[in-house]
Design an enzyme around this catalytic site. Structure first.
Site, PDB file in Angstrom:
ATOM      1  N   HIS A   1      -6.459  -7.270  -0.582  1.00 29.44           N
ATOM      2  CA  HIS A   1      -6.464  -5.545  -0.688  1.00 29.44           C
ATOM      3  C   HIS A   1      -5.605  -5.144  -1.878  1.00 29.44           C
ATOM      4  O   HIS A   1      -4.720  -5.959  -2.249  1.00 29.44           O
ATOM      5  CB  HIS A   1      -5.963  -4.965   0.682  1.00 29.44           C
ATOM      6  CG  HIS A   1      -6.968  -5.624   1.756  1.00 29.44           C
ATOM      7  ND1 HIS A   1      -6.169  -6.709   2.589  1.00 29.44           N
ATOM      8  CD2 HIS A   1      -7.928  -5.264   2.418  1.00 29.44           C
ATOM      9  CE1 HIS A   1      -6.851  -6.942   3.538  1.00 29.44           C
ATOM     10  NE2 HIS A   1      -8.129  -6.252   3.486  1.00 29.44           N
TER      11      HIS A   1
ATOM     12  N   HIS B   1       0.629  -1.285   0.013  1.00 29.55           N
ATOM     13  CA  HIS B   1       0.089  -0.052  -0.133  1.00 29.55           C
ATOM     14  C   HIS B   1       0.883   1.408   0.009  1.00 29.55           C
ATOM     15  O   HIS B   1       0.313   2.381  -0.337  1.00 29.55           O
ATOM     16  CB  HIS B   1      -1.022   0.005   1.284  1.00 29.55           C
ATOM     17  CG  HIS B   1      -2.072  -0.886   1.150  1.00 29.55           C
ATOM     18  ND1 HIS B   1      -2.985  -1.278   0.149  1.00 29.55           N
ATOM     19  CD2 HIS B   1      -2.189  -1.679   2.220  1.00 29.55           C
ATOM     20  CE1 HIS B   1      -3.649  -2.149   0.487  1.00 29.55           C
ATOM     21  NE2 HIS B   1      -3.376  -2.903   1.839  1.00 29.55           N
TER      22      HIS B   1
ATOM     23  N   ASP C   1      -4.222 -12.924   3.029  1.00 31.97           N
ATOM     24  CA  ASP C   1      -5.589 -12.550   3.797  1.00 31.97           C
ATOM     25  C   ASP C   1      -6.905 -12.661   3.056  1.00 31.97           C
ATOM     26  O   ASP C   1      -7.829 -12.432   3.474  1.00 31.97           O
ATOM     27  CB  ASP C   1      -5.566 -11.224   4.298  1.00 31.97           C
ATOM     28  CG  ASP C   1      -4.846 -10.188   3.186  1.00 31.97           C
ATOM     29  OD1 ASP C   1      -4.630  -9.181   3.659  1.00 31.97           O
ATOM     30  OD2 ASP C   1      -4.662 -10.542   2.139  1.00 31.97           O
TER      31      ASP C   1
ATOM     32  N   ASP D   1      -3.172 -10.311  -2.823  1.00 31.38           N
ATOM     33  CA  ASP D   1      -3.303  -9.830  -1.431  1.00 31.38           C
ATOM     34  C   ASP D   1      -4.847  -9.630  -1.635  1.00 31.38           C
ATOM     35  O   ASP D   1      -5.317  -9.134  -2.629  1.00 31.38           O
ATOM     36  CB  ASP D   1      -2.431  -8.784  -0.784  1.00 31.38           C
ATOM     37  CG  ASP D   1      -2.807  -8.154   0.430  1.00 31.38           C
ATOM     38  OD1 ASP D   1      -2.032  -8.841   1.393  1.00 31.38           O
ATOM     39  OD2 ASP D   1      -3.919  -8.024   0.655  1.00 31.38           O
TER      40      ASP D   1
HETATM   41  O1  LIG Z   1      -3.883  -6.431   4.652  1.00 32.01           O
HETATM   42  C1  LIG Z   1      -3.761  -5.199   4.624  1.00 32.01           C
HETATM   43  C2  LIG Z   1      -4.265  -4.044   5.578  1.00 32.01           C
HETATM   44  C3  LIG Z   1      -5.674  -3.569   5.315  1.00 32.01           C
HETATM   45  C4  LIG Z   1      -6.401  -3.081   6.411  1.00 32.01           C
HETATM   46  C5  LIG Z   1      -5.511  -1.569   6.643  1.00 32.01           C
HETATM   47  C6  LIG Z   1      -6.721  -0.598   7.308  1.00 32.01           C
HETATM   48  C7  LIG Z   1      -7.725  -1.284   7.212  1.00 32.01           C
HETATM   49  C8  LIG Z   1      -7.682  -2.633   6.349  1.00 32.01           C
HETATM   50  N1  LIG Z   1      -3.625  -4.478   3.182  1.00 32.01           N
HETATM   51  O2  LIG Z   1      -3.256  -5.589   2.168  1.00 32.01           O
HETATM   52 ZN   LIG Z   2      -4.173  -7.374   2.910  1.00 34.24          ZN
END
Ligand SMILES: O=C(CCC1CCCC1)NO
Ligand SMILES: [Zn+2]
Length: 370
Positions: free
Chosen positions: A182, A143, A268, A180
């Protein structure tokens, strides 16, 4: 075909504090302290399972090093690097930029060691010491953009590795696959205008970051066509992800012709994970990884490096990562997934039309890859 493995106890010392799940604790505001969801437990247990399964003895252990300032600045702005360093110097730590991403006291050097773990694997692959590799690193990275940390990520480990592969080792064309749960927004943003890096993200639609990772996000300028997104609906499982691999990811890699494949291995999207609503099992991760290994063998002398990203179930994350790592090494499984029978019924759902629609839309963009 040797497989490199990076792990370091310092990765477990990145202190994400007593945030209540994902938010900073604040008893005065009714936010009860709890262990942060991105804590060492799932990674520690993963390393232990890799060891106890006997697989560790078959891996080439690669020592990580701390990324240098020059290496960090190939991706991140000086202001961002300085921000992480300043937050890390504080006795009580701070945040990487979005309010969700704790920086513990001393996390600056630990984050440099995470990025450096990927750098060490890239060099080992380029030198021919290994063919595939896995970096069980923490904090995660996908991220993080050039100028801010986000979603538990401080530095973008894989982006730093990609720039190193190109600049130092002459691996000109890099494909980054991110499964992933996300969206790999940071990696996508960093390379959005770069035709030499193909980013492909499979993720739960509109989960995190919000309103990010839509199919129409397809690259810009010289990088047009070189960002693919498959925003799969919540509840997507084995059938949808395997269909995405066959219909989008592998054809995209075949068209792009990478010199190196990097994998943002967040697990995840697994059926037990608290941070998403997907339904993958160890069998899914095993089969997806096998497809990537075969593509790497076909396209880039087997060169495939994985970075650990998300994965928050302390009991299931280890088995998902073990499945990925066994496929990277080409060995048969030593430890049967003890949860396989429990999940078999509700993870064998057939592909749904609304999932196929998303996959078709992404597949329509593959011909734009040059
Ligand atoms: O696993 C993650 C983190 C996700 C969270 C970050 C803030 C709320 C969701 N990113 O790949
Ligand atoms: Zn994630």
């Amino acid at each position: 075909m040797a497989t490199g493995y990076v792990f370091h106890p310092e990765y477990l010392w990145h202190d994400t504090g007593t945030s209540a799940g994902v938010l900073p604790a604040d008893p005065t505001a009714g936010v009860q302290p709890a262990v942060h969801i991105e804590n060492p437990e799932a990674k520690r247990r993963t390393h232990e399972l890799i060891h106890l399964s006997g697989l560790l003895a078959e891996l080439l252990v690669v020592e990580p090093r701390r990324a240098t300032m020059t290496e960090l600045l190939r991706v991140h702005t000086p202001a961002h690097v300085q921000h992480i360093r300043a937050q890390s110097d504080l006795r009580g730590g701070g945040d990487a930029g979005d309010g969700f991403s704790p920086v513990g006291h001393g996390s600056y050097d630990i984050a440099r060691l995470a990025a450096g773990g990927l750098l060490a694997l890239v060099t080992a692959v380029a030198d021919g010491d290994i063919t595939t590799g896995y970096a069980l690193t923490r904090p995660p990275g996908h991220h993080a953009t050039a100028d801010t940390g986000m979603g538990f990520c401080l530095f973008n480990n894989l982006a730093i590795a990609a720039r190193h592969a190109r600049t130092v080792h002459g691996l000109a064309r890099i494909a980054i696959v991110d499964w992933d749960a996300h969206h790999g927004n940071g990696t996508q943003t960093i390379f959005y205008a770069d035709p030499t890096v193909l980013t492909i993200s499979l993720h739960q639609a509109n989960c995190f970051p919000p309103d990010s990772g839509w199919t129409h996000e397809n690259g810009t300028a010289q990088g047009a066509g070189h960002a693919l997104n498959v925003p799969l609906p919540p509840g997507s499982g084995h059938a949808a992800y395997l269909q995405t691999m066959h219909q989008v990811v592998i054809p995209a890699l075949d068209r792009f012709g990478p010199d190196l494949i990097l994998l943002a291995n967040g697990v995840d999207a697994n059926v037990f994970d608290p941070m998403a609503r997907q339904m993958l099992t160890t069998a899914t991760y095993r089969q997806m990884t096998r497809l990537l290994v075969d593509a790497a063998d076909r396209l880039c002398h087997g060169r495939l490096i994985a970075a650990h990203e998300g994965g928050y179930s302390p009991f299931y994350t280890p088995y998902c990562v073990l499945a990925v790592l066994e496929e990277l090494t080409g060995t048969t499984t030593r430890i049967t997934d003890p949860y396989a029978t429990i999940v078999a019924a509700y993870t064998s759902e057939p592909l749904q039309p609304h999932q196929q629609d998303v996959i078709d839309a992404a597949a329509d963009l593959v011909p734009r890859i040059t």
